[in-house]
Design an enzyme around this catalytic site. Structure first.
Site, PDB file in Angstrom:
ATOM      1  N   GLU A  49       0.816  -1.217   0.000  1.00 53.22           N
ATOM      2  CA  GLU A  49       0.000   0.000   0.000  1.00 53.22           C
ATOM      3  C   GLU A  49       0.853   1.273   0.000  1.00 53.22           C
ATOM      4  O   GLU A  49       0.877   2.026   0.962  1.00 53.22           O
ATOM      5  CB  GLU A  49      -0.974   0.003   1.182  1.00 53.22           C
ATOM      6  N   HIS A  51       1.988   5.027  -0.494  1.00 47.12           N
ATOM      7  CA  HIS A  51       1.259   6.300  -0.453  1.00 47.12           C
ATOM      8  C   HIS A  51       2.161   7.455  -0.887  1.00 47.12           C
ATOM      9  O   HIS A  51       2.240   7.761  -2.049  1.00 47.12           O
ATOM     10  CB  HIS A  51       0.639   6.529   0.924  1.00 47.12           C
ATOM     11  N   GLU A  66       2.580   1.492   3.674  1.00 41.58           N
ATOM     12  CA  GLU A  66       1.718   1.301   4.838  1.00 41.58           C
ATOM     13  C   GLU A  66       2.154   0.129   5.710  1.00 41.58           C
ATOM     14  O   GLU A  66       1.632  -0.052   6.791  1.00 41.58           O
ATOM     15  CB  GLU A  66       0.262   1.097   4.401  1.00 41.58           C
TER      16      GLU A  66
END
Length: 76
Positions: A49, A51, A66
């Site tokens: 994940e 970002h 993440e």
């Protein structure tokens, strides 16, 4: 071209004059060249994940994951 649900997120200008972005739901980082070619790169885990994404002072593209770490993308 990636699917709409890939979750494109964040963008930065790389030292290679390409635009770099994250695909949150794929756990990958992508690159769009000035010619319009799109390439995707695997990160440590499909559940990373990614970002935040930025060009670092070392000339590499860095992305925050993440899973509690960052990834350094060495440019070709």
């Amino acid at each position: 071209m990636f699917e709409r649900d890939a979750g494109p997120y964040g963008i930065t200008h790389g030292p290679d004059d390409a635009l770099w972005f994250n695909l949150v739901h794929r756990g990958r980082t992508g690159q769009v060249t000035a010619e319009g070619r799109i390439d995707e790169y695997d990160l440590p885990s499909p559940s990373s994940e990614p970002h935040g994404i930025a060009l670092g002072p070392d000339g590499a593209v860095w992305t925050a994951l993440e899973i509690g770490t960052v990834a350094r993308l060495t440019l070709r």
